[in-house]
Design a protein around this motif. Structure first.
Motif, PDB file in Angstrom:
ATOM      1  N   LEU A  17       0.835  -1.195   0.000  1.00  0.00           N
ATOM      2  CA  LEU A  17       0.000   0.000   0.000  1.00  0.00           C
ATOM      3  C   LEU A  17       0.870   1.245   0.000  1.00  0.00           C
ATOM      4  CD1 LEU A  17      -2.585  -1.148   2.670  1.00  0.00           C
ATOM      5  CD2 LEU A  17      -3.059  -0.845   0.238  1.00  0.00           C
ATOM      6  N   THR A  21      -2.300   5.982   1.443  1.00  0.00           N
ATOM      7  CA  THR A  21      -3.444   5.141   1.792  1.00  0.00           C
ATOM      8  C   THR A  21      -3.427   4.802   3.270  1.00  0.00           C
ATOM      9  OG1 THR A  21      -3.459   4.195  -0.436  1.00  0.00           O
ATOM     10  CG2 THR A  21      -4.598   2.966   1.287  1.00  0.00           C
ATOM     11  N   ARG A  55      -7.092  -4.444   3.611  1.00  0.00           N
ATOM     12  CA  ARG A  55      -6.898  -4.531   2.167  1.00  0.00           C
ATOM     13  C   ARG A  55      -7.572  -5.773   1.593  1.00  0.00           C
ATOM     14  NH1 ARG A  55      -1.567  -4.918  -1.735  1.00  0.00           N
ATOM     15  NH2 ARG A  55      -2.615  -3.964  -3.507  1.00  0.00           N
ATOM     16  N   GLU A  93      -0.097  -1.252  -4.838  1.00  0.00           N
ATOM     17  CA  GLU A  93      -0.825  -0.101  -5.371  1.00  0.00           C
ATOM     18  C   GLU A  93       0.083   0.704  -6.299  1.00  0.00           C
ATOM     19  OE1 GLU A  93      -4.238   1.532  -2.407  1.00  0.00           O
ATOM     20  OE2 GLU A  93      -2.210   2.087  -1.910  1.00  0.00           O
TER      21      GLU A  93
END
Length: 217
Positions: A17, A21, A55, A93
């Protein structure tokens, strides 16, 4: 990392991530915040498992963050472990951009640079201007002795720059009527009012006060 307190960079690397985030989830109450401030701030030891569980629920089950927040309130450690396992093979990501445009002018310049054509094979672009020479001639509109572009990004940049250089406008003195209703509530009306209008507003304020404070009349 499960037995130590990770940093934000370690959490991002282990979870796939982006730091933005993780910070967003902390701000929304989904993840405990760091125990201290600064670049080397440490998060709780179980932050990674909780992060992966969030997630997994978001990217595997398609759950919105509001539903994930409710699930986190009642999930057992075993359920969190199952949710975290769903994120094991997720791709990282997309990375954050190196820099964001600092102003509208920077954004427009970036768009213009991306729109400039690239030379085809065997086609040469005109040479750049030499020192002391200006840009290639255009067909601009003239204002006095200055040449102004009529359209395109150059014209929009010029208008934005001119608007930014305008001096701040002076605020005219205005008459306000302010009627206190509660310690942190008031009725404010701008403009000149006669005695009858002021009386009507006073009655409106009394009615609002009765509604807010639960008075009966």
């Amino acid at each position: 990392m499960t037995d130590t307190e990770p940093t934000l960079a370690e959490l991002a690397a282990a979870s796939g991530l982006e730091p933005r985030t993780i910070r967003s989830w902390v701000a929304q109450g989904l993840l405990p915040g760091p125990r201290s401030r600064g670049p080397g701030a440490r998060y709780p030891a179980d932050a990674l498992k909780r992060l992966l569980a969030i997630r997994g629920m978001r990217d595997r089950l398609g759950m919105p963050l509001a539903a994930i927040r409710q699930e986190l309130l009642v999930a057992t450690p075993e359920q969190l472990r199952v949710h975290a396992g769903r994120a094991a093979d997720l791709v990282p990501e997309p990375r954050e951009l190196a820099s964001a445009p600092s102003s509208a002018l920077d954004y427009l310049r970036g768009l213009r640079e991306r729109r400039e054509p690239t030379p085809a094979a065997g086609v040469a672009l005109p040479p750049p201007p030499r020192a002391g020479e200006g840009p290639p001639p255009r067909s601009p509109q003239r204002q006095g002795s200055l040449a102004l572009p009529t359209a395109g990004f150059e014209a929009l940049e010029l208008h934005l720059a001119q608007a930014r250089r305008e001096p701040p406008r002076k605020v005219r003195a205005e008459e306000w009527l302010r009627i206190p209703i509660a310690p942190d509530v008031e009725l404010a009306v701008r403009g000149r009012l006669d005695a009858e209008q002021r009386a009507r507003l006073e009655r409106c304020a009394d009615l609002i006060r009765d509604i807010l404070l639960g008075s009966s009349s």
